[in-house]
Design a protein around this motif. Sequence first.
Motif, PDB file in Angstrom:
ATOM      1  N   LYS A   1       0.570  -1.004  -0.270  1.00  0.00           N
ATOM      2  CA  LYS A   1       0.114   0.030  -0.403  1.00  0.00           C
ATOM      3  C   LYS A   1       1.322   1.623  -0.383  1.00  0.00           C
ATOM      4  O   LYS A   1       1.654   1.285   1.036  1.00  0.00           O
ATOM      5  N   GLY A   2       0.257   2.313  -0.957  1.00  0.00           N
ATOM      6  CA  GLY A   2       0.989   3.576  -0.585  1.00  0.00           C
ATOM      7  C   GLY A   2       0.350   4.591  -1.078  1.00  0.00           C
ATOM      8  O   GLY A   2      -0.771   4.712  -1.360  1.00  0.00           O
ATOM      9  N   ILE A   3       0.709   5.890  -0.311  1.00  0.00           N
ATOM     10  CA  ILE A   3      -0.023   7.451  -1.003  1.00  0.00           C
ATOM     11  C   ILE A   3       0.742   7.632  -1.558  1.00  0.00           C
ATOM     12  O   ILE A   3       1.963   8.539  -0.115  1.00  0.00           O
TER      13      ILE A   3
ATOM     14  N   GLN B   1      10.666   4.170  -1.097  1.00  0.00           N
ATOM     15  CA  GLN B   1       9.363   4.881  -1.259  1.00  0.00           C
ATOM     16  C   GLN B   1       9.566   4.725  -2.677  1.00  0.00           C
ATOM     17  O   GLN B   1       8.590   4.661  -3.403  1.00  0.00           O
ATOM     18  N   ALA B   2      10.446   5.745  -3.639  1.00  0.00           N
ATOM     19  CA  ALA B   2      10.650   6.453  -5.316  1.00  0.00           C
ATOM     20  C   ALA B   2      10.781   4.150  -6.206  1.00  0.00           C
ATOM     21  O   ALA B   2       9.791   4.436  -6.755  1.00  0.00           O
ATOM     22  N   ALA B   3      11.155   3.719  -5.692  1.00  0.00           N
ATOM     23  CA  ALA B   3      11.466   2.119  -6.272  1.00  0.00           C
ATOM     24  C   ALA B   3       9.942   1.712  -6.030  1.00  0.00           C
ATOM     25  O   ALA B   3       8.969   1.453  -7.193  1.00  0.00           O
ATOM     26  N   ALA B   4       8.938   1.469  -5.179  1.00  0.00           N
ATOM     27  CA  ALA B   4       7.753   1.117  -4.666  1.00  0.00           C
ATOM     28  C   ALA B   4       6.935   1.831  -5.420  1.00  0.00           C
ATOM     29  O   ALA B   4       5.481   1.038  -6.023  1.00  0.00           O
ATOM     30  N   TYR B   5       6.486   2.873  -4.901  1.00  0.00           N
ATOM     31  CA  TYR B   5       5.676   3.639  -6.162  1.00  0.00           C
ATOM     32  C   TYR B   5       6.134   3.585  -7.319  1.00  0.00           C
ATOM     33  O   TYR B   5       4.552   3.923  -7.878  1.00  0.00           O
ATOM     34  N   ARG B   6       6.412   3.267  -8.169  1.00  0.00           N
ATOM     35  CA  ARG B   6       7.059   3.931  -9.515  1.00  0.00           C
ATOM     36  C   ARG B   6       6.023   2.318 -10.029  1.00  0.00           C
ATOM     37  O   ARG B   6       5.579   2.095 -10.926  1.00  0.00           O
TER      38      ARG B   6
END
Length: 202
Positions: A128-130, A165-170
């Motif tokens: 999960k991300g926001i 965060q950068a890797a996960a959100y991409r």
Amino acid sequence: RDYLSVSALKAFNRSPNHYIQYLTGPRKASKAMAFGSALHCAVLEPDEFDSRYAIAPKLDKRTTAGKQAHAAFVEAVGDREVIPHADHERLVLVKDAVHRCGPAMEMLEQALAFEQVRTEPINGVPFKGIADIVGPDFVADLKTAQDGSPNGFQRSAANLHYHLQAAAYRRLWHVPNFFWIVVETEAPWNVVVYKQDDASNV
């Protein structure tokens, strides 16, 4: 909990006990975190600011008039979060600095959504991300910082694991680009935009 998040991973990176504390323990936002949340609302969701925040007036509560005005303010606050008068003055200066930054405003104008929540598997694990800002081919994060210089931000990024965060959100948003809009919270209120290196999406 049946999903992971970047915050959960960073807690587990310290120790399994930190992960358990993250899931079950009480959380209290620091003053810097509270300021960052207010800035997010002011920049990304300005139409909601007045309904979520109340600005404390500048009063002399030693006087009768000041005490009365403070009592009236407290009664009118409701469930809104109170921002000290001095913090609001600083908030306006920081928000104005973002509005003067061409690359940052270009991303805000291209945005398709703000504060968007997404949950889907990464490597078979629910995640999960926001995302602060979602554009047609990018996700961007609005960060407050004391030092937004390349060296200063690089240190913060390494210490706080911003690359996770950068890797996960991409991957969550299936976009090729991730940006940080870094805003200094003290004069001269520098605003810098950084892009995650393509090779870092691991």
